[in-house]
Design an enzyme around this catalytic site. Structure first.
Site, PDB file in Angstrom:
ATOM      1  CG  HIS A 225      36.312  50.190  59.572  1.00 35.23           C
ATOM      2  ND1 HIS A 225      36.366  49.243  60.570  1.00 35.23           N
ATOM      3  CD2 HIS A 225      35.022  50.227  59.160  1.00 35.23           C
ATOM      4  CE1 HIS A 225      35.160  48.741  60.773  1.00 35.23           C
ATOM      5  NE2 HIS A 225      34.333  49.317  59.924  1.00 35.23           N
ATOM      6  N   GLY A 576      44.152  36.522  -0.019  1.00 38.44           N
ATOM      7  CA  GLY A 576      43.747  35.183   0.374  1.00 38.44           C
ATOM      8  C   GLY A 576      43.099  34.422  -0.748  1.00 38.44           C
TER       9      GLY A 576
END
Length: 595
Positions: A225, A576
């Site tokens: 707590h 590419g």
């Protein structure tokens, strides 16, 4: 660092009620009393008469305590608001009206002042109503010593879930209330827990705490707590774990000797997430705790249970609990370990490994099977190593020479690394041909496998992955042409293998001719070679495919995100595709045309 103050709910009361109701959605054997915030087992889910187990506490500790209601676990749980005990009226309602109490009721909360008072008052109300009732408050926290704990005693934290599991499973066996109450006390006396956290938590709808834990420090022994622990310390995880285990196991310290340890004692280890630690980190914490237990204390836990059991909202911490096993005098089927292993239908309980698997645990090394790698499996497809060196070398040198042009193109339409990546891969394969030529043989599959390994290790990025996938598939495609006897690797063999490679590559990339990628050169080459068995025609098709990319709008790759198309459309091919086309062109220059 400040407490985490962002939440999906701003009304904490609404949050608690909806969270409780959700348990009836995930476990159909449960019912919900929203007025009193009670989760309880439906009467028709009870298979036999038994002692009822009732627990609960403030909300914010989920899955505790309502998440532990179900067959084999709690019969009812009562919830308060966040971090606040439920009222005695709520608890009395649970013990008197929501459970079958003919065999008696054990009311068993955690040891916090509000819970003890309210659950205790409900226990007295139940006794006054003629119900056989026992009360026990679980207290397992070793983070605060006996002197500081004073008359209040130890707090009840994560390890208490083990006590709840033990007494609940014992109730399922038909044990008496007296036996269950005694076992609760015994189990608690053999249990110790320490929690630590990097930060306080924030309750929805409330102001943030002004107290924060500095970066690099941890609160050792922090409660569930936001209560302080024994101390704060600068830490590494090994140092923190060492401190926590010392607090649990140093029975020479009279202020903390909650459990004693002798050679041969067996323990159960529970690692509990306080709510905000990732599963990844919690697993690493479990490993560190286990290592230190084995190394420093010669403890090899007979069970290791890891998960989220009792939290502090989104607490950035964990707790470690050790339960020492002992004879509870109840005989076979009712030992602590058997009760922990017993099945439970509760959404909050996560210990899925059955006892039979734990019984087979061994430290013996695992014998791994030795699968032959592709490069270790010979084929009957043959090609003269001198031809490989001449033809493949010519294509690779063409790529290396084209690097400045490919880089220039990729700088305009991409990120500028395509040419360097192609050159790096080409140089590495060329080194294989030139420096390690003696390692090549006429088995073309073995040679391609050697090249695959080099490509995988030297070419990164998207293009590297595409080349690696394609070449791995090419190995399989070539093996498919192996008829079991020595066969020359002709253009027809290569064409069929390349067809297979294209199909395999299509499983992993959506790229098609027309998308302005290297596929615009690769597909024309492969399909033309298969159809014509003419490598020169195939190389020409790749060149034409590459030229066509100049006028294409990019659909895939980084060119999609690059602006200024007006400056390069019609002028710059896909880098590419251009680099691959140059490779094919180099290949055919080393192969004489057939008349």
């Amino acid at each position: 660092m400040s407490a985490q103050t962002k939440h999906f709910f701003s009304d904490p009361n609404h949050l608690v009620v909806t969270a409780l109701h959700s348990l009836t959605l995930t476990n159909p054997s449960l019912a919900f009393d929203p007025e009193n915030k009670i989760i309880f087992r439906r009467p028709d889910s009870l298979k036999k008469k038994k002692v009822a187990i009732v627990s609960g506490g403030g909300s914010g500790h989920e899955p505790a305590f309502a998440g532990f209601v179900g067959q084999g676990f709690l019969d009812a749980s009562v919830a308060g608001t966040i971090f606040a005990s439920p009222s005695a009226v709520q608890i009395r309602k649970a013990a008197l009206d929501c459970v079958d109490n003919e065999q008696g009721v054990l009311i068993i909360p955690m040891n916090y002042t509000g819970d003890v008072l309210n659950f205790g008052m409900a226990a007295e109300k139940a006794r006054a109503a003629g119900i056989k009732t026992e009360f026990f408050a679980i207290n397992d926290d070793a983070g605060v010593g006996k002197k500081k704990g004073g008359k209040v005693g130890r707090r009840g934290i994560g390890g208490g879930i083990l006590v709840l599991k033990i007494v609940s499973a014992l109730a399922e066996t038909g044990a008496s209330l007296e036996e269950i109450y005694r076992v609760a006390q015994q189990a608690n006396s053999l249990l110790a827990t320490v929690g630590s956290s990097l930060e306080h938590v924030h309750i929805p709808g409330r102001p943030a705490s002004e107290d924060t834990i500095p970066v690099g420090e941890v609160e050792v022994g922090m409660g569930i707590h936001n209560e302080p622990g024994s101390h704060r310390m600068k830490f590494t995880l090994p140092e923190l774990v060492k401190t926590m285990l010392f607090q649990i196991l140093d029975h020479n310290d009279p202020d903390r000797a909650f459990i004693t340890r002798e050679p041969g004692d067996e323990f159960v280890l529970l690692i509990n997430n306080l709510g905000g630690v990732s599963s990844l980190e919690l697993s690493g914490i479990t490993d560190e705790v286990y290592r230190q237990l084995e190394r420093d204390y010669s403890i090899k836990p007979v069970r290791v249970i890891q998960g989220t059991f009792l939290t502090s909202l989104n607490g950035l911490g964990f707790s470690a609990s050790l339960l020492k096993l002992a004879d509870n005098g109840l005989g076979a089927g009712k030992s602590f370990l058997e009760l922990l292993d017993a099945p439970a239908e509760a959404v909050g309980w996560s210990a899925p490994i059955p006892a039979s698997t734990w019984d087979r645990r061994t430290d013996a090394p695992v014998e791994l099977k030795k699968t032959k790698l592709a490069e270790q499996q010979p084929s009957n497809l043959k090609l003269d190593p001198a031809t490989i060196r001449k033809v493949l070398g010519a294509g690779l040198r063409r790529i290396i020479d084209a690097e400045p042009t490919v880089t220039r193109y990729d700088t305009i339409v991409g990120d500028g690394d395509c040419g360097v990546g192609l050159k790096r891969g080409a140089e590495a394969v060329l080194a294989l041909l030139e420096d390690n030529f003696s390692s090549l043989d006429e088995d073309v599959v073995k040679t391609v496998n050697r090249i695959v390994t080099i490509v995988e290790n030297t070419m990164d990025g998207t293009s590297g992955a595409i080349y690696a996938i394609f070449l791995n598939a090419l190995v399989h495609g070539l093996r498919e042409q192996d008829k079991g006897k020595s066969t020359p690797a002709t253009a027809e063999v290569w064409g069929e293998a390349l067809k297979y490679s294209l199909g395999a590559l299509g499983k992993y990339t959506p790229a098609k001719p027309g998308d302005r990628t290297m596929i615009d050169a690769l597909v024309p080459f492969c399909t033309t070679l298969r159809d014509t068995k003419d490598v020169h025609a195939a190389a020409k098709a790749a060149q034409e495919g590459t030229e066509a990319t100049k006028s294409m709008k990019a659909s895939l790759g980084r060119s999609v995100y690059v602006g200024g198309e007006d400056e390069w459309v019609g002028k710059v091919p896909d880098p590419g595709a251009y680099g691959l086309s140059e490779f094919f062109t180099g290949l055919v220059e080393a192969i004489p045309k057939q008349a």
